[in-house]
Design a protein around this motif. Structure first.
Motif, PDB file in Angstrom:
ATOM      1  N   ALA A 184       1.206   0.923   1.582  1.00 26.44           N
ATOM      2  CA  ALA A 184       1.414  -0.181   2.535  1.00 26.44           C
ATOM      3  C   ALA A 184       1.725  -1.492   1.827  1.00 26.44           C
ATOM      4  CB  ALA A 184       0.181  -0.338   3.427  1.00 26.44           C
ATOM      5  N   GLU A 185       1.137  -1.695   0.655  1.00 29.36           N
ATOM      6  CA  GLU A 185       1.351  -2.948  -0.082  1.00 29.36           C
ATOM      7  C   GLU A 185       2.597  -2.926  -0.963  1.00 29.36           C
ATOM      8  OE1 GLU A 185      -2.303  -3.455  -2.211  1.00 29.36           O
ATOM      9  OE2 GLU A 185      -3.390  -4.131  -0.427  1.00 29.36           O
ATOM     10  N   GLY A 186       3.164  -1.748  -1.213  1.00 25.09           N
ATOM     11  CA  GLY A 186       4.216  -1.682  -2.207  1.00 25.09           C
ATOM     12  C   GLY A 186       5.545  -1.119  -1.759  1.00 25.09           C
ATOM     13  N   THR A 187       5.734  -0.894  -0.474  1.00 26.74           N
ATOM     14  CA  THR A 187       6.996  -0.314  -0.042  1.00 26.74           C
ATOM     15  C   THR A 187       7.731  -1.254   0.896  1.00 26.74           C
ATOM     16  OG1 THR A 187       8.055   1.671   0.861  1.00 26.74           O
ATOM     17  CG2 THR A 187       6.100   0.891   2.009  1.00 26.74           C
ATOM     18  N   GLU A 188       9.015  -1.051   0.958  1.00 26.50           N
ATOM     19  CA  GLU A 188       9.831  -1.802   1.902  1.00 26.50           C
ATOM     20  C   GLU A 188      10.411  -0.865   2.952  1.00 26.50           C
ATOM     21  OE1 GLU A 188      12.663  -4.127  -0.291  1.00 26.50           O
ATOM     22  OE2 GLU A 188      11.097  -5.063  -1.478  1.00 26.50           O
ATOM     23  N   ASP A 189       9.981   0.378   2.942  1.00 27.16           N
ATOM     24  CA  ASP A 189      10.435   1.377   3.905  1.00 27.16           C
ATOM     25  C   ASP A 189       9.638   1.171   5.192  1.00 27.16           C
ATOM     26  OD1 ASP A 189      11.595   3.575   5.066  1.00 27.16           O
ATOM     27  OD2 ASP A 189      11.238   4.895   3.354  1.00 27.16           O
ATOM     28  N   GLN A 190      10.215   0.464   6.149  1.00 24.13           N
ATOM     29  CA  GLN A 190       9.490  -0.121   7.273  1.00 24.13           C
ATOM     30  C   GLN A 190       8.693   0.867   8.125  1.00 24.13           C
ATOM     31  OE1 GLN A 190       9.279  -3.523   7.479  1.00 24.13           O
ATOM     32  NE2 GLN A 190       7.610  -3.006   8.831  1.00 24.13           N
ATOM     33  N   ALA A 191       9.303   1.927   8.635  1.00 21.80           N
ATOM     34  CA  ALA A 191       8.581   2.817   9.553  1.00 21.80           C
ATOM     35  C   ALA A 191       7.380   3.497   8.889  1.00 21.80           C
ATOM     36  CB  ALA A 191       9.531   3.841  10.167  1.00 21.80           C
ATOM     37  N   PRO A 192       7.541   4.097   7.701  1.00 19.64           N
ATOM     38  CA  PRO A 192       6.346   4.668   7.065  1.00 19.64           C
ATOM     39  C   PRO A 192       5.316   3.608   6.674  1.00 19.64           C
ATOM     40  CG  PRO A 192       8.337   5.608   6.108  1.00 19.64           C
ATOM     41  CD  PRO A 192       8.757   4.467   6.984  1.00 19.64           C
ATOM     42  N   CYS A 193       5.779   2.419   6.300  1.00 16.75           N
ATOM     43  CA  CYS A 193       4.856   1.332   5.960  1.00 16.75           C
ATOM     44  C   CYS A 193       4.037   0.932   7.186  1.00 16.75           C
ATOM     45  CB  CYS A 193       5.625   0.137   5.412  1.00 16.75           C
ATOM     46  SG  CYS A 193       4.549  -1.237   4.926  1.00 16.75           S
ATOM     47  N   ASP A 194       4.700   0.810   8.334  1.00 15.18           N
ATOM     48  CA  ASP A 194       3.990   0.493   9.570  1.00 15.18           C
ATOM     49  C   ASP A 194       2.960   1.573   9.902  1.00 15.18           C
ATOM     50  OD1 ASP A 194       5.503  -1.810   9.803  1.00 15.18           O
ATOM     51  OD2 ASP A 194       6.818  -1.004  11.385  1.00 15.18           O
ATOM     52  N   PHE A 195       3.343   2.826   9.700  1.00 16.96           N
ATOM     53  CA  PHE A 195       2.416   3.943   9.917  1.00 16.96           C
ATOM     54  C   PHE A 195       1.186   3.786   9.024  1.00 16.96           C
ATOM     55  CE2 PHE A 195       1.168   7.900   7.713  1.00 16.96           C
ATOM     56  CZ  PHE A 195       0.416   8.483   8.718  1.00 16.96           C
ATOM     57  N   ALA A 196       1.396   3.532   7.727  1.00 22.53           N
ATOM     58  CA  ALA A 196       0.287   3.399   6.775  1.00 22.53           C
ATOM     59  C   ALA A 196      -0.617   2.231   7.149  1.00 22.53           C
ATOM     60  CB  ALA A 196       0.825   3.226   5.354  1.00 22.53           C
ATOM     61  N   THR A 197      -0.005   1.112   7.485  1.00 20.14           N
ATOM     62  CA  THR A 197      -0.765  -0.088   7.845  1.00 20.14           C
ATOM     63  C   THR A 197      -1.596   0.146   9.103  1.00 20.14           C
ATOM     64  OG1 THR A 197       0.928  -1.468   6.831  1.00 20.14           O
ATOM     65  CG2 THR A 197      -0.549  -2.546   8.389  1.00 20.14           C
ATOM     66  N   HIS A 198      -1.006   0.819  10.069  1.00 13.82           N
ATOM     67  CA  HIS A 198      -1.696   1.115  11.330  1.00 13.82           C
ATOM     68  C   HIS A 198      -2.859   2.100  11.110  1.00 13.82           C
ATOM     69  CE1 HIS A 198      -2.319   2.118  15.553  1.00 13.82           C
ATOM     70  NE2 HIS A 198      -2.185   3.379  15.227  1.00 13.82           N
ATOM     71  N   ALA A 199      -2.664   3.076  10.230  1.00  9.79           N
ATOM     72  CA  ALA A 199      -3.681   4.114  10.011  1.00  9.79           C
ATOM     73  C   ALA A 199      -4.844   3.644   9.144  1.00  9.79           C
ATOM     74  CB  ALA A 199      -3.029   5.340   9.379  1.00  9.79           C
TER      75      ALA A 199
END
Length: 190
Positions: free
Chosen positions: A156-171
């Motif tokens: 979540a802190e190191g990617t710019e790949d938005q949809a998976p990043c949003d998933f990680a942040t939400h989870a």
């Protein structure tokens, strides 16, 4: 001379990662050498999206399988309540991960079978009953969830790949509850 050494090391690392990926690397072919070796976690390096998706899918499958075993094998009410929560939460993250990567051809489909490391842990649990099962299940849950929190946080802190990043942040908030809940399970003695 230091730049030359660093460049050579990076080239060798890249080539080793590529070689593992192209050779099929057994059941590990979709995971980079650095993530598989565990070197990324201590130094805080974010996994690639491919590694993240693979590791989350494997983790969820292990959690679902081990929670199902706990519901079948444990007689401790707290362990059973915890297992039910793990089943619910990890089924949800499996669904959410698939939605986050849907339609993205550059991201390989998540694995549908456990890798050798997770299968070995599951086999160890299958061979236990009663207090021995409960103790090992608790130990596995603490370790697995500490690893998962690290993985999700780094991603979540190191990617710019938005949809998976949003998933990680939400989870992450729910996921951070899991190691605390596992530690709160009773420590069983014979």
């Amino acid at each position: 001379m230091g730049f030359l050494k660093a460049g050579l090391c990076l080239a060798l690392w890249r080539d080793a990662t590529l070689l593992v990926a192209l050779s099929g690397g057994g059941g590990l072919h979709a995971q980079s050498v650095s993530e598989r070796s565990g070197i990324n976690a201590p130094i805080g390096v974010s996994p690639s999206t491919v590694d993240f998706v693979r590791m989350v899918a494997l983790s969820d499958m292990f959690e679902i399988e081990s929670a199902t075993l706990a519901l079948d094998r444990s007689t401790d009410a707290q362990v059973r309540v915890f297992a039910q929560r793990m089943l619910k939460d990890h089924q949800a993250t499996t669904t959410e991960l698939k939605a986050a990567i849907a339609g993205r051809g550059a991201i390989a489909a998540p694995p549908t079978a456990l890798d050798d490391a997770h299968e070995t842990k599951l086999t160890q649990l299958r061979n236990l009953k009663g207090l021995g099962f409960d103790r090992q299940y608790r130990t596995e849950q603490i370790a697995a969830h500490e690893d998962a929190v690290s993985l999700f946080t780094r991603y979540a802190e190191g990617t710019e790949d938005q949809a998976p990043c949003d998933f990680a942040t939400h989870a992450l908030p729910t996921l951070k509850e899991h190691p605390r809940m596992a530690r709160a399970l009773p420590i069983m003695h014979d």
